[in-house]
Design an enzyme around this catalytic site. Structure first.
Site, PDB file in Angstrom:
ATOM      1  N   ASP A  17       0.819  -1.210   0.000  1.00  0.00           N
ATOM      2  CA  ASP A  17       0.000   0.000   0.000  1.00  0.00           C
ATOM      3  C   ASP A  17       0.854   1.261   0.000  1.00  0.00           C
ATOM      4  OD1 ASP A  17      -1.933  -1.954   0.352  1.00  0.00           O
ATOM      5  OD2 ASP A  17      -3.145  -0.702   1.666  1.00  0.00           O
ATOM      6  N   ARG A  97       0.498   5.421  17.242  1.00  0.00           N
ATOM      7  CA  ARG A  97       0.218   6.424  16.197  1.00  0.00           C
ATOM      8  C   ARG A  97       0.631   7.847  16.590  1.00  0.00           C
ATOM      9  NH1 ARG A  97       0.496   1.721  14.247  1.00  0.00           N
ATOM     10  NH2 ARG A  97      -1.196   0.992  12.912  1.00  0.00           N
ATOM     11  N   ASP A 126      -6.834   4.615  12.136  1.00  0.00           N
ATOM     12  CA  ASP A 126      -5.513   5.239  12.080  1.00  0.00           C
ATOM     13  C   ASP A 126      -5.500   6.584  11.373  1.00  0.00           C
ATOM     14  OD1 ASP A 126      -4.306   3.291  13.564  1.00  0.00           O
ATOM     15  OD2 ASP A 126      -3.600   2.131  11.856  1.00  0.00           O
ATOM     16  N   SER A 180      -4.475  -8.140   7.475  1.00  0.00           N
ATOM     17  CA  SER A 180      -3.865  -6.857   7.795  1.00  0.00           C
ATOM     18  C   SER A 180      -3.174  -7.008   9.143  1.00  0.00           C
ATOM     19  CB  SER A 180      -4.931  -5.759   7.855  1.00  0.00           C
ATOM     20  OG  SER A 180      -4.367  -4.549   8.307  1.00  0.00           O
TER      21      SER A 180
END
Length: 404
Positions: A17, A97, A126, A180
């Site tokens: 990605d 994050r 996210d 994922s």
């Protein structure tokens, strides 16, 4: 008219990605792209990320070792609060994050970039966490979210774009949609494929850090964790750095099948999603921390912490680490930890981490007060009579009013 972007810093994992995103940014904006890969303890993904970025002609490739900062400044403050989202999730992805966003902003300022970019999709948490953190730290920096901007709408289109631009596609990405996976020193999370049906049992092969508790050793392992002011500092008497200590506990916990969680959670944006989490070291530390708090925290202080914990955990989950309310709650939590020091001994066995002893120079526990035998501290049992009468005053009044 939108301003022209001169330079972009991309949060780059090196996966399919973000590799497609890297090429798309170069094509779409026609400017220099700096790649930033955060080393949070995810393992062997770092050098391949560097090689792929170089293949795209990136001149400024940043791979930053953030393991100690991650555990010291983000994981440990969160553990002081005993934070669990929806009572179960140890927030392994959520807490990483804000750190990634912090360094995205720092690199953008250092490199003179006017935008940052990420690979989070428009369905997930996210995008919110990263962008709210950037908003709080550098409101003048533009955030580019390709999954919300480009015309790629499916995985097949993503693969077609990769093929057209000769972007390497791992063999496991060519068939059905892959799992994922997010990994760092605190946890591993797995989503997608069969897990999208909450009625299906998670297959054994998705677990990366923990053995099946059934297959864990038949003999328990005993470990002692030392705490100072609420933070773990030693393992079996050996002083260790935050990252080294968590790494060691991950190995121990993984060996005993500790820290598995199959959870259907409520995402920030409103949908429910299922994930399988492995947090072996974090699970041990959470249990140990509650163990040392049990003898060092005042009852009302402990109960107040438990009351605010769900709110604190929700703030982290929803991307509000840098918000003023999280700061305020952190100050309260950290003040509560002034005397949370001592040692906790744990038994690790077949998926469980149990406290079996705890000791502290700051202990509030008094054997003389609690004993059923005679003690050196005068405790008059008759004092309880007046206490109970006063506590029961409103109940007696209420009962009389109701005709009882």
């Amino acid at each position: 008219m939108a301003r022209k972007i001169e330079k972009i810093v991309l949060a780059y994992s090196g996966g399919l990605d973000t590799s497609v995103i890297l090429k798309w940014l170069q094509e779409t904006y026609g400017c220099e792209v700096v790649t930033f890969t955060a080393d949070l303890g995810q393992g062997d993904e770092l050098e391949p990320a560097r090689a792929k970025a170089a293949m795209f002609g990136v001149k400024d490739i940043r791979i930053v070792d953030l393991r100690e900062e991650f555990v010291r400044d983000f994981v440990f403050p969160m553990l002081r609060a005993n934070a669990l989202y929806e009572g179960q999730y140890l927030l392994g992805s959520s807490i990483s994050r804000p750190l990634i966003a912090k360094h995205l902003v720092a690199i953008a300022r250092e490199a003179g970039a006017d935008a940052v970019a990420h690979g989070a999709t428009g369905k997930g948490n996210d995008q919110i966490r990263l962008e709210l953190a950037v908003n709080a730290l550098a409101p003048s920096i533009e955030v580019i979210a390709p999954w919300r901007q480009w015309n790629i709408r499916s995985r097949m289109q993503l693969l077609e774009y990769a093929g057209k631009h000769r972007i390497p596609v791992p063999s496991d990405k060519r068939g059905e949609a892959p799992f994922s996976i997010d990994a760092n020193l605190l946890h591993t999370s797995t989503e997608g494929k069969v897990l999208e049906n909450p009625a299906e049992v998670a297959p054994d092969h998705i677990y990366r850090r923990t053995v099946d508790p059934i297959d864990a050793p038949d003999a328990p392992e005993i470990v002692t964790i030392g705490f100072e002011n609420g933070d773990p500092v030693s393992l079996d008497g050996q002083i260790m750095t935050p990252a080294a200590l968590l790494t060691q506990l991950n190995e121990l916990g993984g060996r005993h099948g500790i820290g598995r969680l199959d959870l259907v959670e409520n995402r920030c944006i409103g949908m429910k999603s299922r994930g399988v989490y492995e947090t072996p070291g974090g699970t041990i530390l959470l249990t140990a921390h509650r163990g040392i708090e049990s003898i060092t925290l005042d009852r009302a202080a402990m109960h107040l912490k438990d009351e605010i914990m769900p709110r604190y955990a929700e703030l982290i989950y929803n991307g509000l680490w840098f918000a003023p309310e999280r700061d305020m709650l952190q100050a309260l939590i950290d003040r509560s930890q002034a005397f949370v020091s001592g040692e906790v001994t744990m038994r690790l066995y077949k998926g469980s981490a149990s406290v079996i002893s705890r000791t502290s120079p700051c202990s509030l526990y008094s054997a003389d007060l609690v004993t059923f035998e005679e003690s050196s501290i005068a405790y008059d049992h008759l004092d309880a009579e007046g206490f109970i009468r006063l506590k029961g005053l409103r109940l007696r009044n209420w009962a009389v009013r109701n005709g009882r």
